[in-house]
Motif scaffolding. Structure first.
Motif, PDB file in Angstrom:
ATOM      1  N   ALA A   1       0.824  -1.210   0.000  1.00 44.47           N
ATOM      2  CA  ALA A   1       0.000   0.000   0.000  1.00 44.47           C
ATOM      3  C   ALA A   1       0.855   1.256   0.000  1.00 44.47           C
ATOM      4  CB  ALA A   1      -0.930   0.002   1.214  1.00 44.47           C
ATOM      5  N   TYR A   2       0.233   2.345  -0.400  1.00 46.47           N
ATOM      6  CA  TYR A   2       0.860   3.662  -0.351  1.00 46.47           C
ATOM      7  C   TYR A   2       1.014   4.107   1.100  1.00 46.47           C
ATOM      8  CZ  TYR A   2       0.989   5.118  -5.267  1.00 46.47           C
ATOM      9  OH  TYR A   2       1.299   5.252  -6.587  1.00 46.47           O
ATOM     10  N   SER A   3       1.438   5.351   1.271  1.00 45.03           N
ATOM     11  CA  SER A   3       1.716   5.892   2.607  1.00 45.03           C
ATOM     12  C   SER A   3       0.465   6.065   3.456  1.00 45.03           C
ATOM     13  CB  SER A   3       2.442   7.229   2.486  1.00 45.03           C
ATOM     14  OG  SER A   3       1.671   8.146   1.735  1.00 45.03           O
ATOM     15  N   TRP A   4      -0.741   5.925   2.855  1.00 48.88           N
ATOM     16  CA  TRP A   4      -1.954   6.006   3.671  1.00 48.88           C
ATOM     17  C   TRP A   4      -1.977   4.881   4.711  1.00 48.88           C
ATOM     18  CZ3 TRP A   4      -4.817   1.620   3.746  1.00 48.88           C
ATOM     19  CH2 TRP A   4      -4.737   0.763   2.653  1.00 48.88           C
ATOM     20  N   CYS A   5      -1.306   3.778   4.417  1.00 52.11           N
ATOM     21  CA  CYS A   5      -1.213   2.657   5.357  1.00 52.11           C
ATOM     22  C   CYS A   5       0.102   2.768   6.106  1.00 52.11           C
ATOM     23  CB  CYS A   5      -1.304   1.332   4.595  1.00 52.11           C
ATOM     24  SG  CYS A   5      -1.184  -0.125   5.656  1.00 52.11           S
TER      25      CYS A   5
ATOM     26  N   GLN B   1       2.830  -0.826  -8.205  1.00 47.97           N
ATOM     27  CA  GLN B   1       2.404  -2.002  -7.448  1.00 47.97           C
ATOM     28  C   GLN B   1       1.760  -1.627  -6.117  1.00 47.97           C
ATOM     29  OE1 GLN B   1       5.534  -5.002  -7.182  1.00 47.97           O
ATOM     30  NE2 GLN B   1       6.563  -4.103  -8.949  1.00 47.97           N
ATOM     31  N   LEU B   2       1.763  -0.355  -5.739  1.00 44.40           N
ATOM     32  CA  LEU B   2       1.210   0.087  -4.465  1.00 44.40           C
ATOM     33  C   LEU B   2      -0.262   0.435  -4.625  1.00 44.40           C
ATOM     34  CD1 LEU B   2       4.143   2.351  -3.218  1.00 44.40           C
ATOM     35  CD2 LEU B   2       3.723  -0.066  -2.729  1.00 44.40           C
ATOM     36  N   ALA B   3      -1.068  -0.067  -3.707  1.00 43.19           N
ATOM     37  CA  ALA B   3      -2.524   0.078  -3.813  1.00 43.19           C
ATOM     38  C   ALA B   3      -3.010   1.342  -3.133  1.00 43.19           C
ATOM     39  CB  ALA B   3      -3.204  -1.139  -3.195  1.00 43.19           C
ATOM     40  N   GLN B   4      -4.048   1.925  -3.700  1.00 39.36           N
ATOM     41  CA  GLN B   4      -4.742   3.035  -3.062  1.00 39.36           C
ATOM     42  C   GLN B   4      -5.650   2.497  -1.956  1.00 39.36           C
ATOM     43  OE1 GLN B   4      -4.125   6.099  -3.679  1.00 39.36           O
ATOM     44  NE2 GLN B   4      -3.110   6.105  -5.685  1.00 39.36           N
ATOM     45  N   GLN B   5      -6.093   3.382  -1.082  1.00 33.83           N
ATOM     46  CA  GLN B   5      -6.967   2.961   0.013  1.00 33.83           C
ATOM     47  C   GLN B   5      -8.323   2.523  -0.531  1.00 33.83           C
ATOM     48  OE1 GLN B   5      -7.183   5.668   3.272  1.00 33.83           O
ATOM     49  NE2 GLN B   5      -8.930   4.670   4.230  1.00 33.83           N
ATOM     50  N   PRO B   6      -8.788   1.338  -0.155  1.00 36.59           N
ATOM     51  CA  PRO B   6     -10.084   0.859  -0.667  1.00 36.59           C
ATOM     52  C   PRO B   6     -11.244   1.549   0.030  1.00 36.59           C
ATOM     53  CG  PRO B   6      -9.201  -0.700   0.903  1.00 36.59           C
ATOM     54  CD  PRO B   6      -8.150   0.363   0.731  1.00 36.59           C
ATOM     55  N   PRO B   7     -12.417   1.566  -0.590  1.00 34.80           N
ATOM     56  CA  PRO B   7     -13.592   2.153   0.067  1.00 34.80           C
ATOM     57  C   PRO B   7     -14.108   1.257   1.181  1.00 34.80           C
ATOM     58  CG  PRO B   7     -14.231   1.152  -2.004  1.00 34.80           C
ATOM     59  CD  PRO B   7     -12.729   1.058  -1.942  1.00 34.80           C
TER      60      PRO B   7
END
Length: 447
Positions: free
Chosen positions: A73-77, A227-233
């Motif tokens: 995941a991106y830096s949101w995680c 390859q880094l995922a955005q935050q899911p809803p």
């Protein structure tokens, strides 16, 4: 990402990798941009290794962990997260952990899903509920020998308790954050962005800065950043219901595999037994059980001569004598007692029940017993006393000392106490709050 981002996860025994070295006045970057994707592969390999070891050492937990795909995941995680569909992780965070700590984090997220924490919050405050879920899982993993990242909050006083029991014990003002992110009903961003007119200006600026930072990082890191995922809803209500059903099946199948391997015991065996019980309300079970004691029968007693020559059966109903005992050791809240009283009173009105009420912790209350006939409304005294340890023997001793024993004893308790050595000759129904077992009698789960 700075080390301060992991203020709940710092491990002083793990030295952070050198990111920048300064020699003279030149800056040397030890990691090349093109190596970012390779490093992600190495970090994912660490996670895969930990999952494989769990499958071999603890098939039950390993099979649960395998149900969650690994997603960088991106830096949101900041650490790890789950939406009940996937295991999201911050690559830098995972890279800072040793193998034992990675196992802890993997199991922690899988148990959030397997115990359907995402479907049980109801109207509870999200922050407190998230803490309660963490506090329910972490002591269990510690007891089973798993090693958490340092500075993860572990509260041993909650050992053996489920999230619903822990929730009311958490201070509303507790300045504590969960060890991970629970994305299945994550409203943190929505709550912070909304005001009377929608998004606040400072929040809009922060979001723009974050987007710019991620865009810059994407340009710098090339193929690896893709390859880094955005935050899911957050999950929708229909998704929650389907996932809850699916995770119950996952829990059952994982338990079956572990039993076949002969590696299912300890606290997890109790946990499975508890959560795989049929989810029937205790009110329905109580009403169903008490109705079996209704002594409705037909009588062929000769009627009055004015009734005619035929002798027809008439329905006769006999009064039931029930003893209700309340555990006043401090584990049962007044709100729960009030709900229990209203349910019993409603049943009593339909069954012609007389009730003897007893209150007991390690001894009977000085003011009991209280007696309510079939025509009396069931009302508990203002104070039941108690607050000490739990001993069930005084209640059974009192009943045995009476001239006529009761038709049934209903005991409202957490089942953490001293039981009589022998089962009595009258039916006993335990209404139990918590996971404790009872040696005999009918056990009905309250929560």
């Amino acid at each position: 990402m700075s080390k301060s981002d992991y203020h709940f996860w710092q491990d002083t025994s793990v030295k952070p990798k050198e990111k920048v070295r300064v020699i003279g006045g030149d800056v040397i970057q030890p990691k090349q941009e093109n190596d970012f994707g390779t490093e992600l592969d190495l970090i994912k390999a660490k996670l895969t290794k930990a999952r494989t070891q769990l499958i071999l050492d603890s098939p039950f937990l390993g099979n649960l962990v395998l149900r969650l795909p690994l997603v960088a995941a991106y830096s949101w995680c900041k650490t790890s997260a789950t939406d009940a569909k996937s295991f999201y992780y911050n690559p830098e965070f995972i890279n800072s952990l040793n193998n034992h700590q990675i196992k802890f984090v993997l199991i922690h997220e899988a148990l959030h899903c397997a115990l359907t924490h995402f479907a049980r919050r109801g109207n509870r405050t999200k922050h407190k509920w998230d803490l309660a879920c963490d506090f329910a899982i972490n002591p269990l993993l510690i007891k089973e020998g798993f090693h958490p990242p340092l500075e993860v909050p572990i509260f041993q006083q909650y050992e053996g308790m489920i999230a619903e029991e822990i929730y009311p014990m958490i201070d509303d003002n507790l300045n504590q954050e969960p060890m991970d992110q629970h994305l299945y009903d994550d409203q943190a961003n929505e709550d912070s962005k909304q005001s009377d007119g929608g998004m606040r200006e400072e929040d809009l600026q922060k979001e723009q800065q974050q987007n710019n930072s991620e865009s810059k990082s994407d340009n710098q890191q090339g193929r690896g950043a893709s390859q880094l995922a955005q935050q899911p809803p957050k999950l929708q209500p229909d998704e929650v219901e389907k996932l809850a059903t699916q995770w119950q099946k996952n829990l059952a199948s994982s338990a079956q595999l572990a039993q076949q391997a002969g590696k299912l015991d300890g606290e997890f065996a109790k946990l499975i037994d508890f959560f795989l019980q049929p989810q029937v309300s205790w009110q329905s079970l109580l009403a169903q059980y008490m109705s079996t004691f209704a002594r409705d029968d037909f009588s062929y007693t000769r009627p009055s001569r004015r009734s005619g020559d035929a002798i027809l059966p008439s329905l006769k109903s006999h009064q039931i004598d029930i003893t209700i005992a309340i555990d006043t050791s401090g584990s049962i809240s007044q709100e729960e007692i009030n709900e229990f009283v209203s349910e019993v009173d409603a049943i009593k009105a339909n069954l012609r029940v007389s009730i003897t009420l007893l209150a007991c912790d390690d001894k009977l209350s000085d003011h009991c017993p209280w007696r309510f006939e079939a025509w009396n409304e069931l009302q508990f005294p203002a104070s039941l006393g108690g607050g000490k340890g739990t001993n069930f023997n005084p209640v059974f001793d009192h009943i045995n000392a009476q001239d006529n024993t009761c038709d049934v004893l209903i005991y409202f308790t957490d089942a953490k106490g001293i039981f009589p050595e022998t089962e009595p000759n009258y039916p006993v129904m335990w209404l139990v709050k918590g996971k404790e077992r009872t040696p005999w009698g009918i056990r009905i789960q309250l929560n």
